[in-house]
Design a protein around this motif. Structure first.
Motif, PDB file in Angstrom:
ATOM      1  N   ASP A   5      -0.812  -1.572   8.612  1.00 41.90           N
ATOM      2  CA  ASP A   5       0.061  -0.630   7.895  1.00 41.90           C
ATOM      3  C   ASP A   5       1.430  -1.237   7.630  1.00 41.90           C
ATOM      4  OD1 ASP A   5      -1.931   1.191   7.878  1.00 41.90           O
ATOM      5  OD2 ASP A   5      -1.262   2.216   9.724  1.00 41.90           O
ATOM      6  N   ALA A   6       1.959  -1.906   8.659  1.00 45.69           N
ATOM      7  CA  ALA A   6       3.274  -2.548   8.517  1.00 45.69           C
ATOM      8  C   ALA A   6       3.233  -3.643   7.461  1.00 45.69           C
ATOM      9  CB  ALA A   6       3.701  -3.143   9.845  1.00 45.69           C
ATOM     10  N   ILE A   7       2.124  -4.399   7.432  1.00 44.96           N
ATOM     11  CA  ILE A   7       1.985  -5.479   6.422  1.00 44.96           C
ATOM     12  C   ILE A   7       1.982  -4.880   5.028  1.00 44.96           C
ATOM     13  CG2 ILE A   7       0.416  -7.265   5.523  1.00 44.96           C
ATOM     14  CD1 ILE A   7      -0.495  -7.721   8.440  1.00 44.96           C
ATOM     15  N   SER A   8       1.181  -3.818   4.862  1.00 51.73           N
ATOM     16  CA  SER A   8       1.091  -3.174   3.539  1.00 51.73           C
ATOM     17  C   SER A   8       2.431  -2.591   3.127  1.00 51.73           C
ATOM     18  CB  SER A   8       0.039  -2.050   3.562  1.00 51.73           C
ATOM     19  OG  SER A   8      -1.210  -2.599   3.877  1.00 51.73           O
ATOM     20  N   ASN A  14       0.954  -9.131  -0.775  1.00 50.93           N
ATOM     21  CA  ASN A  14       1.430  -9.842  -1.979  1.00 50.93           C
ATOM     22  C   ASN A  14       2.107 -11.160  -1.602  1.00 50.93           C
ATOM     23  OD1 ASN A  14       0.536  -7.750  -3.499  1.00 50.93           O
ATOM     24  ND2 ASN A  14       2.538  -6.728  -3.625  1.00 50.93           N
ATOM     25  N   ILE A  15       2.925 -11.071  -0.530  1.00 48.72           N
ATOM     26  CA  ILE A  15       3.633 -12.284  -0.094  1.00 48.72           C
ATOM     27  C   ILE A  15       2.634 -13.344   0.382  1.00 48.72           C
ATOM     28  CG2 ILE A  15       5.247 -13.208   1.642  1.00 48.72           C
ATOM     29  CD1 ILE A  15       6.695 -10.448   1.451  1.00 48.72           C
ATOM     30  N   ALA A  16       1.593 -12.901   1.107  1.00 46.05           N
ATOM     31  CA  ALA A  16       0.566 -13.844   1.596  1.00 46.05           C
ATOM     32  C   ALA A  16      -0.162 -14.494   0.422  1.00 46.05           C
ATOM     33  CB  ALA A  16      -0.422 -13.104   2.491  1.00 46.05           C
TER      34      ALA A  16
END
Lengths: 158, 146
Positions: A5-8, A14-16
């Protein structure tokens, strides 16, 4: 907030993806550069020949003709005076050149001249090259210089 | 052995960087050769045993595909394959007129350069310039130096 959730929430995916794209693009460009490295090294090793070619092209741009082609491109080539026997030989070689077509291989012309029994074919061929009746192209073949041929005259006292 | 004039040797581009003693060493392995009009000096595919320097005369060098160039200048070099592997002539050379050459045997030349590293460096530098130009010609006309 933790985990996926934090990544999203912080555009992590997108950054990855952008990171992966940048890294792979870099690797592809690097591999392309390495695959073409031999060409760059060859160019480096023959750089003086490359300079000569560039110089010639530059000369051509400035004057409209390259050094080697200047003689051919002159409006009025100098009159070539050949002894009668050589004038005759030039005529005979011209017939052989017409038979061979242009550009022609020089050894083939010599071979034909020997077969036809022309007088002193080797030295005559040399004389025709020296008087620029036969001129080399840049690929190892030769041309008949019609402009010089048309300007050949015989000495008056012969 | 026929005497070779040192001034003449020094005026040849290939040997112009050599000093007195080195010129003498080179002179000892050079042999003057007279060639006649139409004579074949080297044949393509034959083992390259001899290297020549042009003193006079006119020469045609031709390759497998019929590509050719002519040499007319004092100091021009014939038979560079003598110092490049696999040591066989890559072209046939014919004398278009009578002329004079200086010939050098490959074995004697190798013996000399093995004994004298400085001399070797000076001559090989010049020979490499010739080889580079000829290989460039070969690549241009055939796309393949062999």
């Amino acid at each position: 907030m933790n985990g996926l959730d934090a990544i999203s929430a912080n555009n992590g995916w997108n950054i990855a993806a952008l990171g992966i794209t940048i890294v792979f693009t870099g690797l592809v460009l690097l591999s392309l550069a390495i695959s073409q490295l031999h060409k760059i090294l060859t160019l480096w090793e023959t750089k003086h020949l490359f300079y000569e070619q560039v110089k010639e092209v530059w000369q051509k741009k400035r004057t409209g003709v390259a050094d080697d082609d200047r003689f051919l491109a002159e409006e009025q080539p100098p009159e070539v005076v050949l002894p009668k026997s050589l004038k005759k030989s030039a005529d005979q070689f011209n017939i052989l050149v017409l038979h061979l077509g242009e550009p022609f291989p020089l050894p083939k012309l010599l071979e034909l001249a020997i077969k036809r029994g022309l007088d002193r074919p080797h030295s005559t061929l040399n004389h025709l090259i020296q008087t620029k009746l036969i001129v080399p192209d840049k690929l190892g073949f030769f041309h008949w210089n019609e402009k010089v041929y048309n300007c050949i005259s015989e000495p008056e006292d012969e | 052995m026929q005497h070779i004039d040192m001034k003449l040797l020094k005026s040849i581009d290939l040997f112009k960087d050599l000093e007195g003693g080195e010129l003498g060493q080179i002179a000892s392995i050079l042999t003057p050769v007279r060639v006649t009009e139409g004579e074949t000096i080297m044949r393509r595919g034959a083992p390259a045993q001899t290297f020549y320097v042009v003193l006079s005369g006119n020469y045609m060098v031709y390759f497998k595909g019929g590509q050719a160039f002519t040499l007319h200048k004092f100091g021009d070099v014939l038979g560079w394959s003598t110092v490049v592997t696999p040591f066989y002539y890559r072209a046939t050379t014919i004398a278009l007129t009578s002329g004079d050459l200086l010939s050098m045997s490959r074995l004697e030349f190798l013996r000399l350069v093995q004994k004298n590293a400085v001399l070797s460096g000076k001559i090989m530098k010049k020979i490499n310039e010739v080889v580079e130009k000829r290989l460039y010609f070969l690549k241009t006309v055939s796309g393949d130096p062999d």
